[in-house]
Design an enzyme around this catalytic site. Structure first.
Site, short mmCIF file in Angstrom:
data_model
loop_
_atom_site.label_atom_id
_atom_site.label_comp_id
_atom_site.label_asym_id
_atom_site.label_seq_id
_atom_site.Cartn_x
_atom_site.Cartn_y
_atom_site.Cartn_z
N GLN A 28 0.72 -1.28 0.02
CA GLN A 28 0.00 -0.10 -0.11
C GLN A 28 0.88 1.26 -0.27
OE1 GLN A 28 -2.27 -1.79 -0.56
NE2 GLN A 28 -1.94 -3.48 1.00
N HIS A 29 1.89 1.32 -0.76
CA HIS A 29 2.72 2.37 -1.09
C HIS A 29 2.55 3.06 -2.23
CE1 HIS A 29 5.34 0.26 2.28
NE2 HIS A 29 4.50 0.84 2.69
N GLN A 30 1.43 3.20 -2.81
CA GLN A 30 1.36 3.76 -4.15
C GLN A 30 1.88 5.34 -4.15
OE1 GLN A 30 -1.23 2.14 -2.66
NE2 GLN A 30 -0.97 -0.04 -3.62
#
Length: 628
Positions: A560-562
């Site tokens: 979840q590091h977009q």
């Protein structure tokens, strides 16, 4: 005035009920009754950390600042911009407030990802990764609620490598170099890091508590020692250099999750110049087509549509996906794409034209035959004694399960700089078999076949796993509108592992994890590499390169590091959406301040970046408005 209720302490009974529901323990009913009797005097279950009186008539027609999104950056901005009592601030949040009884314990993160605190985004069907996930789609969790993703994430606090920031500055983003950003990291933190507290890199007076995890298993101690045995230095990875090993630094306070909401807003919700509206879905930024100025925001709340004016600025802090979507719906984005949807183009910008991500893998997994911690299942922590430990700031509930990190540089790393790692290896004290409920299965999109054949046999077996994460993926994707309906999820065009080198980097991470776990420090624990093959990889001999390549493509993990959907860069950068002061190119009085502005995948988990972007943005906004 619309404002949040004052903070209430979590309900002891409520948390135990939650743990009962998660673990699905039939034998726990009798114990639960005893707990209810023992803890009868506890404060009742709070509804919401930011409970809002929706029918209150005092929503103003205009504010100095309207902030869309109460993620970490938005919470910081709401606090800092409302410090001046002469300035009015409206904070709009699509989700609800935190419920501390649910959100406080870090170990419950996977369960929260299965609730409406998560947008529930998924990737498109994958060709080369996520093959063991339901529908061959990976989960792209994205928090919603006051605190944003800091409500549901793994509370891992890493700033990334100093080289990341210096590269931003070299690309024309003046003021974003490591030496520029370090004071802001110190400003954010109220640090309590035992081994590195006084090295000059940490702040002591900030609002966000950053600490060593109170719980530390024997696995973590063996891993940190084992990494040193193979030559990795013990270091503070938040001091600018990463290659080495260390225990986890977490954004928690005495083991309780520290979020954008409880760190920056809970004690200021009664400021008369700050209005916080939850369950308010922004649908459009109002932009004057003649002057190209943002004038306000349209939003839906309680099935009614409202418009509010922003006399100074509109600030989008809705996250990498929602900020990009809102810009496009408002006429700011790629001209051809907007025209396809019949949206009038106000500014042709490459919004959503790129998105980068930290892909990874679940595993390898190890069985432990001689572990004094004895942690075999979630049932063991769903007890009165463990709950009381958590209330006192100790025990496994204070951990998200990840306890230590190791940074390595693989042979296929693209950047030749020897100090810039491309793989992070997270050590967790459990595997998915630890939880007998379907919570982890649903949170991480595990297929029934993978869950039953690979993880269920580990239920009540002492086991732990590693999570190698790719820091510098070669994959690039896009975020696009599905339609002009503002309530539709965006469309994600992103494929993991189109470039085989990304797989090779993660395989290297797996081999390094196995190497460390083979060191003398682990001998007392009697560890054994879990040799069950992942479904879909049975044709490969176990523990070969081909097997691990298949394992990576099957048990693909997303963290979840977009970033980069609203890339920061000077006007000369054809990929840039905002300038180095986070102002949208070509549109006055409109900024984006969230992780979407990060130009490329950093070497850190993006929660720390979100907080520091909020602090820096607040200073820039104040400076720019003083000049007007």
């Amino acid at each position: 005035m619309m404002r949040g209720a004052r903070y209430k302490s979590p309900s002891s009974v409520g948390l135990v009920v939650l743990l009962f529901l998660i673990a699905g323990l039939q034998s726990f009913v009798a114990g639960l009754l005893n707990i209810s009797t023992v803890l009868r005097s506890s404060v009742g279950l709070t509804k919401d950390l930011f409970e809002v009186n929706y029918g209150h008539p005092s929503l103003r027609q205009s504010y100095d600042y309207v902030i869309v999104g109460a993620g970490p950056a938005g919470c910081v901005l709401a606090n800092r911009l409302s410090e001046d009592s002469s300035k009015s601030v409206l904070l709009l949040e699509i989700g609800k407030g935190e419920i501390p009884v649910f959100t406080d314990p870090p170990l419950l993160g996977p369960t929260l990802a299965s609730t409406d605190f998560n947008f529930g985004y998924q990737t498109e069907v994958q060709k080369y990764g996520c093959q063991g996930m339901r529908g061959k789609r990976c989960s792209w969790a994205h928090g919603r609620g006051v605190g944003g993703s800091s409500i549901i994430n793994n509370v891992i606090y890493t700033r990334g490598n100093k080289r990341d920031y210096d590269s931003w500055a070299k690309a024309g983003n003046t003021g974003w170099g490591w030496e520029d950003m370090l004071p802001y990291f110190r400003k954010v933190e109220r640090a309590n890091i035992r081994d590195f507290d006084n090295n000059g890199f940490h702040g002591k007076n900030g609002r966000l508590s950053v600490e060593d995890c109170p719980f530390r298993s024997k696995i973590a101690q063996a891993f940190v020692k084992g990494a040193q045995e193979v030559g990795y230095p013990y270091l503070d990875y938040n001091a600018g250099d990463l290659i080495g090993v260390s225990y986890l630094q977490a954004h928690t306070f005495r083991g309780r999750r520290a979020t954008g909401g409880n760190a920056y807003l809970k004690d200021i919700v009664d400021r008369p110049n700050l209005h916080i509206m939850t369950r308010s879905w922004a649908t459009k930024v109002l932009i004057d087509p003649q002057t190209k100025e943002a004038t306000g925001v349209k939003f839906v709340h309680g099935k009614r549509t409202y418009s509010v004016e922003a006399t100074r600025e509109v600030i989008l802090s809705a996250g990498a996906f929602e900020s990009a979507k809102l810009l496009m719906l408002s006429g700011v984005g790629p001209a051809k794409h907007l025209q396809k949807h019949g949206i009038k183009v106000l500014q042709n910008l490459p919004v959503g034209k790129q998105v980068t991500e930290h892909g990874g893998v679940f595993g390898p997994v190890f069985i432990v035959h001689n572990d004094p911690d004895g942690l075999r299942s979630l049932e063991q922590v769903a007890t009165i004694s463990e709950f009381l430990k958590f209330r006192n700031g100790t025990g496994p509930l204070t951990s998200n399960s990840v306890e230590s990190l190791m940074y390595v540089k693989s042979p296929v790393a693209e950047d030749p700089d020897p100090g810039l790692p491309d793989v992070e290896i997270m050590q967790a004290f459990l595997s998915f078999g630890f939880d007998s409920s379907p919570a982890a299965k649903f949170a991480y999109q595990l297929s029934d076949e993978v869950d039953e054949a690979y993880f269920r046999p580990l239920n009540k077996v002492r086991a732990f796993m590693y999570l190698p994460m790719l820091l510098k993926a070669r994959a690039r994707g896009q975020v696009r509108l599905k339609s002009t309906n503002p309530f539709n999820h965006p469309e994600f065009r992103y494929q993991y592992f189109e470039d085989n080198r990304d797989v090779e980097a993660l395989v290297y991470g797996i081999l390094q994890a196995i190497r460390v776990t083979s060191q003398p420090s682990f001998k007392k624990l009697g560890v054994e590499l879990y040799a069950n093959k992942v479904p879909g990889c049975q044709q490969h001999k176990f523990n070969t390169l081909d097997y691990w390549r298949c394992h990576v493509r099957t048990l693909t993990a997303t963290f979840q590091h977009q970033v980069a959907t609203c890339k920061m860069g000077p006007s000369s950068d054809p990929e840039a959406v905002v300038d180095p002061r986070l102002r949208v190119h070509g549109i006055k009085r409109l900024r984006v301040a969230d992780v979407g502005v990060i130009p490329d995948s950093p070497t850190g988990h993006t929660s720390a970046h979100s907080f520091v972007i909020g602090e820096k943005a607040a200073d820039m906004i104040k400076e720019d408005n003083r000049r007007r």
